[in-house]
Design a protein around this motif. Structure first.
Motif, PDB file in Angstrom:
ATOM      1  N   GLY A 256       0.803  -1.212   0.000  1.00 60.48           N
ATOM      2  CA  GLY A 256       0.000   0.000   0.000  1.00 60.48           C
ATOM      3  C   GLY A 256       0.829   1.252   0.000  1.00 60.48           C
TER       4      GLY A 256
ATOM      5  N   GLU B 201      -3.964   3.950   0.933  1.00 62.31           N
ATOM      6  CA  GLU B 201      -4.621   2.831   0.247  1.00 62.31           C
ATOM      7  C   GLU B 201      -3.812   1.577   0.559  1.00 62.31           C
ATOM      8  OE1 GLU B 201      -3.992   2.602  -3.917  1.00 62.31           O
ATOM      9  OE2 GLU B 201      -2.453   4.137  -3.887  1.00 62.31           O
TER      10      GLU B 201
ATOM     11  N   GLU C 242      -3.672  -3.074   0.597  1.00 61.33           N
ATOM     12  CA  GLU C 242      -4.216  -4.417   0.386  1.00 61.33           C
ATOM     13  C   GLU C 242      -3.531  -5.307   1.415  1.00 61.33           C
ATOM     14  OE1 GLU C 242      -3.235  -7.967  -2.777  1.00 61.33           O
ATOM     15  OE2 GLU C 242      -2.601  -5.914  -3.212  1.00 61.33           O
TER      16      GLU C 242
END
Ligand SMILES: Cc1cc2nc3c(=O)[nH]c(=O)nc-3n(C[C@H](O)[C@H](O)[C@H](O)COP(=O)(O)OP(=O)(O)OC[C@H]3O[C@@H](n4cnc5c(N)ncnc54)[C@H](O)[C@@H]3O)c2cc1C
Length: 397
Positions: free
Chosen positions: A275, A323, A325
């Motif tokens: 991220g 952001e 994952e």
């Protein structure tokens, strides 16, 4: 391996303690089986072999653990950001640090004194019990009996401890300064003084080296019959040994042996994240947080992904990344045995030994405890004359 052969030793558990014990026995020409359900224990890589969810770094003064792993990327202490948990932070190279120079001098002096004692203590622990080695050095004994917070006060480390050292210690132990001993605090704080590296653990090379002496199985029962140790595994095999070493985590060892109280363990959760890290946390090898924060630290990996360590199962990754994952996650229900004053002896009867991080954490102390057990066994089965082992030390047990 023929279960009717009597081995010199059965070593249970192939973490840093069990492996070090096995290799020392091998050096001494002893026969053994190393039985373990995992190879590496709390050195724990994912299936790609690239992400280590367990022990994170080795220090340059890890002489015994260094035989099990090879050093990889150096972790740069100058590339760390220290957070107060309320939104403020500073880097190692900053005005904040400059203002703390007198405190750092006090830290340096206390660590220099510690490391002089500790280096001899570690050598002693290879050939005498941890307890005997502590009793030989009142400086070390005192550190084992006092909490880290008292050591910090005694050495006037105040704000340097609060702003820097205790955060590094929290990253290494998952615990607070009132919970851990001064010995564990000083031990892990060496990581701020000596070079530290991420490392590689080549499980295949260890398998090859050990051959059929490594048995991938779980031990379910242990009994003594006619002075021999009989160990039964989950697959139903029996191994017979003249001696046995429990190199298992404290909670497992306590199921097989009456070791008394054990130190309490901390829980750790490790998340592997891809991220974009928030600006106020970026460009640093590590972000370190205080005990008031459930997030312990973040560490950037060679491929630009991150490991996030926390002591609570649910953390808000959005507080760290704009952001992200979540790639993988690892829960350590019993990560490290760090709190409380319980003490586990290393020998129970003439042929039963215990190794591991029961009284002190880290790859090096556990490796040393394995070497000590092996030295005792080599001596007991007459394969190795160890001039440091006196009959009084043996009789005392
Ligand atoms: C997340 C994390 C980060 C850490 N970071 C660091 C670090 O950066 N540097 C550092 O020096 N230390 C670190 N530590 C601490 C260090 O990993 C441990 O202190 C050390 O690895 C313990 O070694 P051990 O051999 O005593 O136990 P373990 O590594 O736990 O080995 C015990 C072995 O026993 C086996 N076993 C258990 N039960 C049985 C059974 N019934 N039958 C057969 N086998 C069994 C297990 O599978 C395992 O292989 C970290 C620990 C954790 C959890």
């Amino acid at each position: 391996m023929d279960s009717h052969n009597t081995l010199d030793a059965i070593v249970i558990g192939a973490g840093s303690a069990g492996l070090s014990c096995a290799y020392k026995l091998d050096e001494g020409g002893s026969t053994f089986a190393l039985i373990s359900d995992t190879l590496g224990g709390r050195i724990d890589y994912d299936s790609t072999g690239k992400v280590n969810f367990g022990a994170y770094f080795v220090m340059s003064n890890y002489g015994n653990a260094a035989k099990l792993v090879s050093r990889r990327t150096r972790i740069n202490p100058l590339s760390c950001r220290f957070h107060d948990g309320k939104g403020e932070s500073f880097t190692t190279l900053s005005m904040h640090t400059l203002k703390r120079s007198p405190g750092f001098a006090a830290f340096g002096i206390s660590m220099a004194q510690f490391m002089r004692h500790y280096s001899q203590f570690k050598k002693n622990c290879e050939v005498m019990s941890h307890r005997e080695a502590m009793e030989l050095d009142p400086f070390i004994l005192r550190l084992y009996t006092e909490p880290a917070s008292s050591f910090i006060a005694r050495h006037h480390l105040g704000s340097v401890a609060e702003d820097y050292v205790s955060k590094f210690s929290y990253a290494c132990t998952g615990a607070d300064m009132d919970q851990i001993t001064a010995l564990d605090f000083c031990n892990v704080s060496q990581g701020l003084i000596v070079p530290i590296h991420r490392f590689e653990f080549d499980a295949e090379a260890h398998r090859k080296r050990l051959g059929d002496r490594f048995v991938e199985d779980s031990v379910v029962a242990h009994r003594e019959e006619n002075g021999l140790h009989i160990v039964t595994t989950a697959s139903g095999r029996e191994y017979v040994g003249k001696t046995v070493v429990f190199a298992t985590p404290a909670v497992v060892t306590a199921q097989f042996l009456d070791v008394g109280d054990i130190r309490q363990s901390c829980q750790l959760y490790v998340e592997h994240v891809r991220g974009t890290i928030r600006k106020d946390l970026s460009a640093q090898d590590m972000n370190l947080f205080p005990f008031t924060s459930p997030i312990i630290f973040t560490a950037v990996q060679d491929d630009g992904t991150y490991l996030v360590y926390s002591r609570e199962p649910e953390i808000d990754l959005a507080a760290l990344f704009t952001e992200f994952e979540l790639i993988q996650r690892r829960e350590w229900e019993k990560a490290m045995y760090v709190t409380g004053r319980a003490y586990v002896e290393q020998q129970y009867g003439p042929t039963t030994f215990v190794a591991g991080d029961h009284n002190g954490l880290g790859l090096e102390p556990t490796a040393i405890s394995g070497v000590y057990a092996a030295n005792q066994i080599l001596n007991a089965v007459g394969l190795h004359a160890n001039r440091f082992l006196t009959s009084s030390a043996n009789n005392e047990k």
